[in-house]
Design an enzyme around this catalytic site. Structure first.
Site, PDB file in Angstrom:
ATOM      1  N   SER A   1       0.844  -1.195   0.000  1.00  0.00           N
ATOM      2  CA  SER A   1       0.000   0.000   0.000  1.00  0.00           C
ATOM      3  C   SER A   1       0.879   1.244   0.000  1.00  0.00           C
ATOM      4  CB  SER A   1      -0.942  -0.040   1.211  1.00  0.00           C
ATOM      5  OG  SER A   1      -1.949   0.931   1.078  1.00  0.00           O
ATOM      6  N   ASN A   2       0.343   2.379   0.407  1.00  0.00           N
ATOM      7  CA  ASN A   2       1.133   3.616   0.470  1.00  0.00           C
ATOM      8  C   ASN A   2       0.650   4.460   1.655  1.00  0.00           C
ATOM      9  OD1 ASN A   2      -1.086   5.445  -0.520  1.00  0.00           O
ATOM     10  ND2 ASN A   2      -0.905   4.069  -2.278  1.00  0.00           N
ATOM     11  N   HIS A   3       1.268   5.633   1.825  1.00  0.00           N
ATOM     12  CA  HIS A   3       1.019   6.441   3.030  1.00  0.00           C
ATOM     13  C   HIS A   3      -0.225   7.325   2.975  1.00  0.00           C
ATOM     14  CE1 HIS A   3       4.646   5.397   5.152  1.00  0.00           C
ATOM     15  NE2 HIS A   3       5.383   5.680   4.087  1.00  0.00           N
ATOM     16  N   SER A   4      -1.011   7.234   1.924  1.00  0.00           N
ATOM     17  CA  SER A   4      -2.161   8.138   1.806  1.00  0.00           C
ATOM     18  C   SER A   4      -3.093   8.033   3.025  1.00  0.00           C
ATOM     19  CB  SER A   4      -2.945   7.802   0.530  1.00  0.00           C
ATOM     20  OG  SER A   4      -4.151   8.526   0.522  1.00  0.00           O
TER      21      SER A   4
ATOM     22  N   ALA B   1      -4.748   7.602  -3.948  1.00  0.00           N
ATOM     23  CA  ALA B   1      -3.393   7.161  -4.305  1.00  0.00           C
ATOM     24  C   ALA B   1      -3.508   5.693  -4.711  1.00  0.00           C
ATOM     25  CB  ALA B   1      -2.460   7.337  -3.113  1.00  0.00           C
TER      26      ALA B   1
END
Ligand code: CTP
Length: 213
Positions: A22-25, A89
């Site tokens: 995943s990502n930091h959004s 994101a």
């Protein structure tokens, strides 16, 4: 009534039953825009990846995890929408085959994951866009902000793109005050500096309303 579709947050691309990419959004930008659009009397649908945020009041919330699920939800809502704002994101890749059982570590071996490209949801919408729909994209860049944002605006057939620079050593995700560059389809550029996401939500929707929403 004006119908607006907003996407927010990260997507999660599963590796096995216990792991994902995943990502930091945080989803904050999209949720602020959804709240502001609701206050302006729009009918709001929010398609959101996993976040820690409370569902905005009187907004239709559709929760999803993967990019494929976000695409499915967005394509379903698109024909009913006057405007789409994609703050999500979306993960550019997903794991080729998700393991049904937890992957066990093997001694002395590196782990290699095979990733395949996810569909570009916004680009797909741009390809289907009719004149009366307004399409807004976001662009997070570490370099060549203006050039990359202008390219995405064109490639994805957008009306407006909101570009943010991720500075070395800092993160835009969750930051309270940020700078943005807005570029519209006529090439008009506007820099907005040091504003909260709440304030930016108003500025972005003012701009979207100028496009006829
Ligand atoms: N986006 C999308 N589907 C994807 C990737 C991105 O709909 N698979 C949308 C995002 O929601 C955002 C815009 O496209 O509104 C730009 O996303 P960004 O990740 O900055 O750009 P990419 O198209 O992925 O390009 P690059 O990898 O070159 O930065």
């Amino acid at each position: 009534m004006r119908r607006i579709l907003i996407t927010a947050g990260p997507t999660r691309e599963h590796i096995d039953p216990v792991r994902f990419i995943s990502n930091h959004s945080t989803g904050e930008f999209g949720y602020e825009i959804a709240k502001e659009a609701k206050e302006r009397g729009c009918l709001v649908t929010l398609v959101s990846g996993p976040t820690a945020l409370k569902a905005p009041k009187a907004v239709r919330l559709i929760t999803i995890e993967s990019a494929i699920a976000m695409r499915r939800a967005v394509l379903k809502e698109f024909p009913k929408s006057d405007c789409v704002i994609m703050t999500a994101a979306v993960s550019d890749w997903r794991v080729l085959s998700i393991a049904k059982k937890k992957i066990k570590k093997r001694r002395n071996k590196n782990m290699v994951l095979e990733l395949v490209e996810n569909p570009d949801i916004l680009k797909e919408l741009g390809g289907m866009k009719k004149k009366d729909k307004i399409l807004v994209g976001f662009s997070l860049e570490t370099e060549d902000l203006e050039k990359n944002a202008a390219r995405k605006l064109k490639e994805k057939n957008l009306d407006l793109i909101i570009a943010t620079r991720l500075k070395a050593g800092s993160t835009v995700f969750g930051n309270s005050n940020i700078d943005i560059l807005m570029i519209d389809r006529f090439g008009k550029r506007a820099n907005v500096c040091h504003k909260s996401k709440r304030e930016l939500a108003k500025i972005i929707l003012d701009r979207v309303e100028e496009f006829g929403l």
